[in-house]
Design a protein around this motif. Structure first.
Motif, PDB file in Angstrom:
ATOM      1  N   LYS A  59      44.328  31.446  24.951  1.00  0.00           N
ATOM      2  CA  LYS A  59      44.602  30.106  25.489  1.00  0.00           C
ATOM      3  C   LYS A  59      45.270  30.099  26.862  1.00  0.00           C
ATOM      4  CE  LYS A  59      48.914  29.649  22.950  1.00  0.00           C
ATOM      5  NZ  LYS A  59      49.579  28.970  21.843  1.00  0.00           N
ATOM      6  N   GLY A  60      45.913  31.175  27.250  1.00  0.00           N
ATOM      7  CA  GLY A  60      46.550  31.242  28.556  1.00  0.00           C
ATOM      8  C   GLY A  60      45.694  31.884  29.630  1.00  0.00           C
ATOM      9  N   ARG A  61      44.502  32.337  29.264  1.00  0.00           N
ATOM     10  CA  ARG A  61      43.629  32.996  30.251  1.00  0.00           C
ATOM     11  C   ARG A  61      43.077  31.977  31.242  1.00  0.00           C
ATOM     12  NH1 ARG A  61      40.425  37.384  26.547  1.00  0.00           N
ATOM     13  NH2 ARG A  61      42.245  38.677  26.149  1.00  0.00           N
ATOM     14  N   PRO A  62      42.763  32.449  32.439  1.00  0.00           N
ATOM     15  CA  PRO A  62      42.228  31.517  33.440  1.00  0.00           C
ATOM     16  C   PRO A  62      40.810  31.063  33.085  1.00  0.00           C
ATOM     17  CG  PRO A  62      42.255  33.760  34.302  1.00  0.00           C
ATOM     18  CD  PRO A  62      42.938  33.792  32.960  1.00  0.00           C
ATOM     19  N   ALA A  70      39.908  27.789  24.413  1.00  0.00           N
ATOM     20  CA  ALA A  70      40.742  28.338  23.330  1.00  0.00           C
ATOM     21  C   ALA A  70      41.965  27.449  23.116  1.00  0.00           C
ATOM     22  CB  ALA A  70      41.166  29.768  23.658  1.00  0.00           C
ATOM     23  N   ASP A  71      42.548  26.978  24.205  1.00  0.00           N
ATOM     24  CA  ASP A  71      43.702  26.085  24.113  1.00  0.00           C
ATOM     25  C   ASP A  71      43.295  24.761  23.471  1.00  0.00           C
ATOM     26  OD1 ASP A  71      46.349  25.318  24.415  1.00  0.00           O
ATOM     27  OD2 ASP A  71      46.159  24.835  26.546  1.00  0.00           O
ATOM     28  N   ALA A  94      51.365  22.871  28.266  1.00  0.00           N
ATOM     29  CA  ALA A  94      52.343  23.957  28.188  1.00  0.00           C
ATOM     30  C   ALA A  94      51.704  25.263  27.727  1.00  0.00           C
ATOM     31  CB  ALA A  94      53.481  23.570  27.244  1.00  0.00           C
ATOM     32  N   ASP A  95      50.740  25.163  26.822  1.00  0.00           N
ATOM     33  CA  ASP A  95      50.141  26.373  26.270  1.00  0.00           C
ATOM     34  C   ASP A  95      49.151  27.058  27.206  1.00  0.00           C
ATOM     35  OD1 ASP A  95      51.677  26.124  24.028  1.00  0.00           O
ATOM     36  OD2 ASP A  95      50.016  26.152  22.615  1.00  0.00           O
TER      37      ASP A  95
END
Length: 154
Positions: free
Chosen positions: A31-34, A41-42, A87-88
């Motif tokens: 979820k934090g990948r560009p 995913a987020d 935020a995620d």
């Protein structure tokens, strides 16, 4: 006032369940990948998290005979979902930590922190959490408060 406390408690419990038990390892890792893989995913994580909140909140509302409107539920859960997704993405919360001068705390519990946990041999040591996680959860808790206020007043 009689409605706010049970709504907030239900959201708080559902948040913990959805963020820790329902979220998949893939969502947590991606979820934090560009780019679109991270965004999607987020979005999947937030969708299952929001569904968890609905599944836990609606029985509380029904069993306690609480009066909430459909508009309040949609608006409150929507605000919560958007704030959670933001935020995620991780880079966003790291940016917020930087502009609020919390970067050192954000790095707490990682090798990037000046006092990062290490073993006697100087290698990274196991730990129970990080500053990033603490800031993430406190961000979510603040928005749960906002969501509960919206749900119970709209």
């Amino acid at each position: 006032m009689d409605t706010f406390a049970p709504v907030f408690i239900a959201l708080y419990v559902a948040h913990s369940v959805g963020d820790h038990w329902v979220q998949t390892s893939h969502q947590a890792a991606t979820k934090g990948r560009p780019g679109w893989p991270g965004r999607l995913a987020d979005a999947r994580h937030v969708a299952t998290l929001t569904a968890t909140k609905v599944v836990l909140l609606l029985p509380v509302v029904a069993l306690l005979g609480l009066h909430v409107s459909a508009l309040g539920l949609v608006a409150g859960l929507g605000v919560d979902a958007v704030s959670h997704w933001w935020a995620d993405r991780r880079s966003t919360l790291a940016w917020l930590a930087k502009v609020t001068r919390q970067s050192e705390f954000y790095a707490l519990g990682t090798p990037a922190h000046p006092a990062g946990p290490v073993t006697a041999e100087g290698k990274p040591a196991a730990h129970l959490g990080t500053g990033a996680y603490a800031l993430d959860q406190s961000w979510h808790h603040a928005w749960l408060l906002v969501a509960a206020l919206i749900i119970t007043t709209v």
